[in-house]
Scaffold this motif. Sequence first.
Motif, short mmCIF file in Angstrom:
data_model
loop_
_atom_site.label_atom_id
_atom_site.label_comp_id
_atom_site.label_asym_id
_atom_site.label_seq_id
_atom_site.Cartn_x
_atom_site.Cartn_y
_atom_site.Cartn_z
N SER A 1 34.93 20.09 38.64
CA SER A 1 35.48 20.21 39.98
C SER A 1 36.63 21.22 40.01
CB SER A 1 35.96 18.83 40.45
OG SER A 1 36.42 18.87 41.76
N VAL A 2 37.51 21.14 39.04
CA VAL A 2 38.65 22.06 38.97
C VAL A 2 38.16 23.49 38.73
CG1 VAL A 2 40.74 22.65 37.70
CG2 VAL A 2 40.27 20.27 38.26
N LEU A 3 37.19 23.67 37.83
CA LEU A 3 36.65 25.01 37.57
C LEU A 3 35.96 25.59 38.81
CD1 LEU A 3 35.24 24.58 33.95
CD2 LEU A 3 37.29 25.82 34.66
N ALA A 4 35.23 24.76 39.55
CA ALA A 4 34.60 25.22 40.79
C ALA A 4 35.66 25.65 41.80
CB ALA A 4 33.72 24.12 41.37
N PHE A 5 36.73 24.89 41.90
CA PHE A 5 37.83 25.22 42.81
C PHE A 5 38.47 26.56 42.41
CE2 PHE A 5 42.46 24.85 43.65
CZ PHE A 5 42.40 24.93 45.04
N ILE A 6 38.75 26.72 41.12
CA ILE A 6 39.35 27.98 40.65
C ILE A 6 38.40 29.15 40.91
CG2 ILE A 6 40.05 29.23 38.56
CD1 ILE A 6 41.16 26.51 37.53
N GLY A 7 37.12 28.94 40.68
CA GLY A 7 36.13 29.99 40.94
C GLY A 7 36.12 30.41 42.40
N ILE A 8 36.17 29.45 43.30
CA ILE A 8 36.18 29.75 44.73
C ILE A 8 37.44 30.53 45.10
CG2 ILE A 8 36.39 28.70 47.03
CD1 ILE A 8 34.51 26.46 45.95
N VAL A 9 38.58 30.12 44.56
CA VAL A 9 39.84 30.83 44.84
C VAL A 9 39.78 32.25 44.31
CG1 VAL A 9 42.31 30.89 44.32
CG2 VAL A 9 41.24 28.74 44.98
N VAL A 10 39.30 32.44 43.08
CA VAL A 10 39.23 33.78 42.48
C VAL A 10 38.29 34.68 43.28
CG1 VAL A 10 38.40 35.04 40.44
CG2 VAL A 10 39.88 33.06 40.16
N ILE A 11 37.13 34.18 43.65
CA ILE A 11 36.18 34.98 44.44
C ILE A 11 36.78 35.34 45.79
CG2 ILE A 11 33.96 34.87 45.66
CD1 ILE A 11 32.94 33.24 43.21
N THR A 12 37.42 34.39 46.44
CA THR A 12 38.05 34.65 47.74
C THR A 12 39.12 35.72 47.61
OG1 THR A 12 37.60 32.39 48.44
CG2 THR A 12 39.29 33.60 49.67
N LEU A 13 39.98 35.61 46.61
CA LEU A 13 41.04 36.60 46.41
C LEU A 13 40.46 37.97 46.07
CD1 LEU A 13 43.69 34.48 44.48
CD2 LEU A 13 43.75 35.20 46.88
N ALA A 14 39.38 38.01 45.29
CA ALA A 14 38.75 39.28 44.96
C ALA A 14 38.17 39.95 46.19
CB ALA A 14 37.66 39.06 43.91
N ILE A 15 37.54 39.17 47.04
CA ILE A 15 36.99 39.72 48.29
C ILE A 15 38.09 40.28 49.16
CG2 ILE A 15 35.86 39.08 50.46
CD1 ILE A 15 34.12 37.14 48.78
N ILE A 16 39.17 39.54 49.28
CA ILE A 16 40.30 40.00 50.10
C ILE A 16 40.92 41.27 49.51
CG2 ILE A 16 42.65 39.44 50.84
CD1 ILE A 16 41.66 36.49 51.06
N TYR A 17 41.10 41.29 48.20
CA TYR A 17 41.77 42.41 47.53
C TYR A 17 40.91 43.68 47.58
CZ TYR A 17 44.07 45.18 43.95
OH TYR A 17 44.70 46.19 43.27
N TYR A 18 39.61 43.55 47.35
CA TYR A 18 38.74 44.71 47.26
C TYR A 18 38.09 45.11 48.58
CZ TYR A 18 39.32 44.41 42.27
OH TYR A 18 39.87 44.39 41.01
N LYS A 19 38.45 44.48 49.64
CA LYS A 19 37.87 44.80 50.95
C LYS A 19 38.46 46.05 51.52
CE LYS A 19 36.68 42.89 55.33
NZ LYS A 19 36.75 41.81 56.25
#
Length: 71
Positions: free
Chosen positions: A53-71
């Motif tokens: 559960s924690v790893l899934a949460f971290i993955g979602i946060v990392v993907i979201t931040l990557a999308i925001i940063y690289y947009k």
Amino acid sequence: MKNPTEEQLEKWHNDPNNWKLGLFYFNPEDERVFPPKRVKWAGWTVNFANTKSVLAFIGIVVITLAIIYYK
């Protein structure tokens, strides 16, 4: 515990000892990755006692931040 009953899931959900500060779900017996929030109609939360559960949460946060940063 594999395949807990609906009654067991409800018991875990209603147990105040499984909710830290009233917000964070922490139940090592519950293997669900995203259990329902304290107010069930509000969606799902993270079980901070479950590594998946924690790893899934971290993955979602990392993907979201990557999308925001690289947009």
